[in-house]
Design a protein around this motif. Sequence first.
Motif, PDB file in Angstrom:
ATOM      1  N   GLY A 175     -24.864   3.267  -8.261  1.00 57.55           N
ATOM      2  CA  GLY A 175     -23.905   3.914  -9.126  1.00 57.55           C
ATOM      3  C   GLY A 175     -23.062   2.910  -9.882  1.00 57.55           C
ATOM      4  O   GLY A 175     -23.365   1.736  -9.926  1.00 57.55           O
ATOM      5  N   SER A 176     -22.017   3.381 -10.501  1.00 55.47           N
ATOM      6  CA  SER A 176     -21.034   2.580 -11.221  1.00 55.47           C
ATOM      7  C   SER A 176     -21.309   2.576 -12.706  1.00 55.47           C
ATOM      8  O   SER A 176     -22.413   2.835 -13.164  1.00 55.47           O
ATOM      9  CB  SER A 176     -21.000   1.140 -10.707  1.00 55.47           C
ATOM     10  N   SER A 177     -20.275   2.266 -13.426  1.00 60.24           N
ATOM     11  CA  SER A 177     -20.366   2.102 -14.873  1.00 60.24           C
ATOM     12  C   SER A 177     -19.644   0.822 -15.244  1.00 60.24           C
ATOM     13  O   SER A 177     -18.574   0.523 -14.723  1.00 60.24           O
ATOM     14  CB  SER A 177     -19.700   3.270 -15.596  1.00 60.24           C
ATOM     15  N   VAL A 178     -20.239   0.061 -16.140  1.00 59.80           N
ATOM     16  CA  VAL A 178     -19.629  -1.152 -16.671  1.00 59.80           C
ATOM     17  C   VAL A 178     -19.640  -1.008 -18.181  1.00 59.80           C
ATOM     18  O   VAL A 178     -20.650  -0.645 -18.766  1.00 59.80           O
ATOM     19  CB  VAL A 178     -20.404  -2.419 -16.254  1.00 59.80           C
ATOM     20  N   VAL A 179     -18.507  -1.288 -18.809  1.00 56.36           N
ATOM     21  CA  VAL A 179     -18.413  -1.182 -20.261  1.00 56.36           C
ATOM     22  C   VAL A 179     -17.725  -2.442 -20.790  1.00 56.36           C
ATOM     23  O   VAL A 179     -16.861  -3.008 -20.131  1.00 56.36           O
ATOM     24  CB  VAL A 179     -17.650   0.099 -20.682  1.00 56.36           C
ATOM     25  N   ALA A 180     -18.170  -2.892 -21.959  1.00 51.92           N
ATOM     26  CA  ALA A 180     -17.552  -4.036 -22.625  1.00 51.92           C
ATOM     27  C   ALA A 180     -17.311  -3.678 -24.077  1.00 51.92           C
ATOM     28  O   ALA A 180     -18.153  -3.046 -24.718  1.00 51.92           O
ATOM     29  CB  ALA A 180     -18.446  -5.261 -22.525  1.00 51.92           C
ATOM     30  N   ILE A 181     -16.153  -4.063 -24.568  1.00 51.16           N
ATOM     31  CA  ILE A 181     -15.787  -3.790 -25.952  1.00 51.16           C
ATOM     32  C   ILE A 181     -15.419  -5.104 -26.617  1.00 51.16           C
ATOM     33  O   ILE A 181     -14.548  -5.827 -26.128  1.00 51.16           O
ATOM     34  CB  ILE A 181     -14.595  -2.814 -26.037  1.00 51.16           C
ATOM     35  N   LYS A 182     -16.101  -5.417 -27.710  1.00 48.80           N
ATOM     36  CA  LYS A 182     -15.805  -6.636 -28.458  1.00 48.80           C
ATOM     37  C   LYS A 182     -14.769  -6.310 -29.528  1.00 48.80           C
ATOM     38  O   LYS A 182     -14.884  -5.308 -30.229  1.00 48.80           O
ATOM     39  CB  LYS A 182     -17.083  -7.162 -29.111  1.00 48.80           C
ATOM     40  N   PHE A 183     -13.767  -7.173 -29.630  1.00 44.68           N
ATOM     41  CA  PHE A 183     -12.777  -7.023 -30.687  1.00 44.68           C
ATOM     42  C   PHE A 183     -12.508  -8.384 -31.306  1.00 44.68           C
ATOM     43  O   PHE A 183     -13.102  -9.388 -30.886  1.00 44.68           O
ATOM     44  CB  PHE A 183     -11.490  -6.342 -30.177  1.00 44.68           C
ATOM     45  N   LYS A 184     -11.644  -8.442 -32.289  1.00 40.41           N
ATOM     46  CA  LYS A 184     -11.410  -9.655 -33.068  1.00 40.41           C
ATOM     47  C   LYS A 184     -11.122 -10.891 -32.210  1.00 40.41           C
ATOM     48  O   LYS A 184     -11.667 -11.961 -32.454  1.00 40.41           O
ATOM     49  CB  LYS A 184     -10.252  -9.414 -34.029  1.00 40.41           C
ATOM     50  N   ASP A 185     -10.296 -10.762 -31.189  1.00 44.77           N
ATOM     51  CA  ASP A 185      -9.851 -11.916 -30.412  1.00 44.77           C
ATOM     52  C   ASP A 185     -10.537 -12.068 -29.057  1.00 44.77           C
ATOM     53  O   ASP A 185     -10.135 -12.897 -28.250  1.00 44.77           O
ATOM     54  CB  ASP A 185      -8.341 -11.844 -30.200  1.00 44.77           C
ATOM     55  N   GLY A 186     -11.540 -11.272 -28.768  1.00 50.41           N
ATOM     56  CA  GLY A 186     -12.193 -11.419 -27.480  1.00 50.41           C
ATOM     57  C   GLY A 186     -13.016 -10.208 -27.088  1.00 50.41           C
ATOM     58  O   GLY A 186     -13.420  -9.411 -27.921  1.00 50.41           O
TER      59      GLY A 186
END
Length: 80
Positions: free
Chosen positions: A17-28
């Motif tokens: 199970g589990s969920s991992v999410v990543a969001i890219k933005f201007k500074d990181g």
Amino acid sequence: MDSKSESQRTLYPYVTGSSVVAIKFKDGILMAADMGGSYGSTLRYKSVERLKPIGKHSLLGASGEISDFQEIMRYLDELM
């Protein structure tokens, strides 16, 4: 490698199970993961770590079978 020194991986995972999410933005990048671990269809563990810092500038996230993530972490710890 001879058969005595080879490690075996599970074909029937227990803690998944589990969920991992990543969001890219201007500074990181922002990464987040839940901390639940399911045993079958039941939430069994409520504090499973799914994110691990690697060095100064990297973060590893994993979902699915926790033993796979633990094995990867052992390899990375040896390399560091």
